[in-house]
Write a protein that holds these residues in place. Sequence first.
Motif, PDB file in Angstrom:
ATOM      1  N   LEU A 127     -11.893   1.013  -8.576  1.00  0.00           N
ATOM      2  CA  LEU A 127     -11.194   2.201  -8.092  1.00  0.00           C
ATOM      3  C   LEU A 127     -10.014   1.799  -7.219  1.00  0.00           C
ATOM      4  O   LEU A 127      -8.935   2.388  -7.286  1.00  0.00           O
ATOM      5  CB  LEU A 127     -12.150   3.088  -7.294  1.00  0.00           C
ATOM      6  CG  LEU A 127     -13.188   3.863  -8.096  1.00  0.00           C
ATOM      7  CD1 LEU A 127     -14.121   4.595  -7.136  1.00  0.00           C
ATOM      8  CD2 LEU A 127     -12.535   4.854  -9.037  1.00  0.00           C
ATOM      9  N   PHE A 128     -10.205   0.773  -6.397  1.00  0.00           N
ATOM     10  CA  PHE A 128      -9.128   0.345  -5.515  1.00  0.00           C
ATOM     11  C   PHE A 128      -7.947  -0.200  -6.317  1.00  0.00           C
ATOM     12  O   PHE A 128      -6.793   0.072  -6.012  1.00  0.00           O
ATOM     13  CB  PHE A 128      -9.624  -0.736  -4.556  1.00  0.00           C
ATOM     14  CG  PHE A 128     -10.678  -0.270  -3.596  1.00  0.00           C
ATOM     15  CD1 PHE A 128     -11.716  -1.108  -3.215  1.00  0.00           C
ATOM     16  CD2 PHE A 128     -10.653   1.016  -3.073  1.00  0.00           C
ATOM     17  CE1 PHE A 128     -12.688  -0.678  -2.337  1.00  0.00           C
ATOM     18  CE2 PHE A 128     -11.614   1.449  -2.195  1.00  0.00           C
ATOM     19  CZ  PHE A 128     -12.639   0.596  -1.824  1.00  0.00           C
ATOM     20  N   LYS A 170      -2.965   3.806  -3.636  1.00  0.00           N
ATOM     21  CA  LYS A 170      -2.953   4.498  -2.353  1.00  0.00           C
ATOM     22  C   LYS A 170      -4.287   4.407  -1.613  1.00  0.00           C
ATOM     23  O   LYS A 170      -4.347   4.737  -0.431  1.00  0.00           O
ATOM     24  CB  LYS A 170      -2.587   5.959  -2.536  1.00  0.00           C
ATOM     25  CG  LYS A 170      -3.631   6.798  -3.253  1.00  0.00           C
ATOM     26  CD  LYS A 170      -3.179   8.253  -3.320  1.00  0.00           C
ATOM     27  CE  LYS A 170      -4.248   9.142  -3.937  1.00  0.00           C
ATOM     28  NZ  LYS A 170      -3.825  10.549  -3.992  1.00  0.00           N
ATOM     29  N   ALA A 171      -5.347   3.936  -2.287  1.00  0.00           N
ATOM     30  CA  ALA A 171      -6.661   3.920  -1.648  1.00  0.00           C
ATOM     31  C   ALA A 171      -6.648   3.083  -0.370  1.00  0.00           C
ATOM     32  O   ALA A 171      -6.989   3.562   0.712  1.00  0.00           O
ATOM     33  CB  ALA A 171      -7.720   3.393  -2.617  1.00  0.00           C
ATOM     34  N   LEU A 172      -6.238   1.821  -0.484  1.00  0.00           N
ATOM     35  CA  LEU A 172      -6.227   0.956   0.691  1.00  0.00           C
ATOM     36  C   LEU A 172      -5.187   1.369   1.707  1.00  0.00           C
ATOM     37  O   LEU A 172      -5.330   1.091   2.896  1.00  0.00           O
ATOM     38  CB  LEU A 172      -6.022  -0.495   0.282  1.00  0.00           C
ATOM     39  CG  LEU A 172      -7.263  -1.186  -0.305  1.00  0.00           C
ATOM     40  CD1 LEU A 172      -6.918  -2.582  -0.798  1.00  0.00           C
ATOM     41  CD2 LEU A 172      -8.379  -1.255   0.721  1.00  0.00           C
ATOM     42  N   PRO A 194      -6.343   0.355   5.634  1.00  0.00           N
ATOM     43  CA  PRO A 194      -6.430  -1.031   5.163  1.00  0.00           C
ATOM     44  C   PRO A 194      -7.447  -1.888   5.894  1.00  0.00           C
ATOM     45  O   PRO A 194      -7.852  -2.927   5.380  1.00  0.00           O
ATOM     46  CB  PRO A 194      -5.003  -1.552   5.376  1.00  0.00           C
ATOM     47  CG  PRO A 194      -4.390  -0.643   6.380  1.00  0.00           C
ATOM     48  CD  PRO A 194      -5.010   0.698   6.156  1.00  0.00           C
ATOM     49  N   ASP A 195      -7.898  -1.471   7.077  1.00  0.00           N
ATOM     50  CA  ASP A 195      -8.837  -2.293   7.835  1.00  0.00           C
ATOM     51  C   ASP A 195     -10.235  -2.311   7.235  1.00  0.00           C
ATOM     52  O   ASP A 195     -11.025  -3.226   7.528  1.00  0.00           O
ATOM     53  CB  ASP A 195      -8.936  -1.788   9.280  1.00  0.00           C
ATOM     54  CG  ASP A 195      -7.660  -2.016  10.062  1.00  0.00           C
ATOM     55  OD1 ASP A 195      -6.830  -2.821   9.590  1.00  0.00           O
ATOM     56  OD2 ASP A 195      -7.486  -1.389  11.116  1.00  0.00           O
ATOM     57  N   ASP A 196     -10.580  -1.319   6.403  1.00  0.00           N
ATOM     58  CA  ASP A 196     -11.929  -1.247   5.847  1.00  0.00           C
ATOM     59  C   ASP A 196     -11.841  -0.547   4.492  1.00  0.00           C
ATOM     60  O   ASP A 196     -11.685   0.669   4.430  1.00  0.00           O
ATOM     61  CB  ASP A 196     -12.862  -0.469   6.782  1.00  0.00           C
ATOM     62  CG  ASP A 196     -14.324  -0.524   6.352  1.00  0.00           C
ATOM     63  OD1 ASP A 196     -14.584  -0.529   5.131  1.00  0.00           O
ATOM     64  OD2 ASP A 196     -15.208  -0.549   7.227  1.00  0.00           O
ATOM     65  N   LEU A 226     -12.585   8.209   2.712  1.00  0.00           N
ATOM     66  CA  LEU A 226     -11.529   9.172   2.996  1.00  0.00           C
ATOM     67  C   LEU A 226     -10.978   9.764   1.695  1.00  0.00           C
ATOM     68  O   LEU A 226     -10.560  10.922   1.656  1.00  0.00           O
ATOM     69  CB  LEU A 226     -10.403   8.506   3.790  1.00  0.00           C
ATOM     70  CG  LEU A 226     -10.760   8.104   5.224  1.00  0.00           C
ATOM     71  CD1 LEU A 226      -9.669   7.209   5.809  1.00  0.00           C
ATOM     72  CD2 LEU A 226     -10.972   9.330   6.112  1.00  0.00           C
ATOM     73  N   GLY A 227     -11.019   8.972   0.637  1.00  0.00           N
ATOM     74  CA  GLY A 227     -10.593   9.460  -0.664  1.00  0.00           C
ATOM     75  C   GLY A 227     -11.455  10.592  -1.179  1.00  0.00           C
ATOM     76  O   GLY A 227     -10.961  11.485  -1.882  1.00  0.00           O
TER      77      GLY A 227
END
Length: 257
Positions: free
Chosen positions: A102-103, A108-110, A114-116, A123-124
């Motif tokens: 998925l990533f 836009k996912a990360l 970006p830290d986790d 959040l997605g």
Amino acid sequence: MPWLGLEGAANARDVGGLPASDGRVTAERTLLRSDNLQGLTPADVKLLVDDYDLRTVVDLRSTHEVESEGPGPLRAVERVRHVHLSVLPERGEATDAAADALFTRREKALARYPDDPMCALYLGYLEDRPESVVGALRTIAESPGAALVHCAAGKDRTGVVVALSLTVAGVEREAVVADYAASGTRIEGIMARLRASPTYAPDLEERDDDDRHRPRAATMEAFLTQVDERYRGALTWLAKNGFDDTDAQRLREKLLA
């Protein structure tokens, strides 16, 4: 942690007994959570239906997962209502075992966090499927008996929906995080069940490190903090997506003893 001790599920538990800020605790035998229910035995079904008065199953899996796995044993129980509310975008053959895929498919996912990477994925769920998240909480509140929330592993999609439900009920954040992290103690059994399924095994062929899938308290802490900072809290986000004060009060009354 009140584990259910089911023969056909590795990560099934009751979220009763958690402390709320008003001095009450969450009611037992009211909100249950689990991994995939396909392997339930007749004894498991009897325990859930007769002892826990299970009346509603909230299935957070994707349409592909549901169709690939087929109907589970609880589908044969007429008194149990099944509500399918995927929190993943319905694109291709998405499963929560394929989180890494998925990533890579969605740049836009990360960028969300970006830290986790897992927090970014969570959040997605809110961004991509708010109607499913809200629908899940409303379904829990409306269940005439116990409601059981599940996905494939019972730790990510289920973890987010249960965490939001407990937050609405006023459960102390430390307890919300601890409930989420408890799935980590069952990770070996969870992953063994996923690898035994033709639906999930292909996603896991090159990722045999169980610890990589273990939910960590810091991830849920980050997620709840991000909900506070981005949306001014879970209640505000829910209200903006149609879950009003009446819904919130109904859920509190459902979950608190």
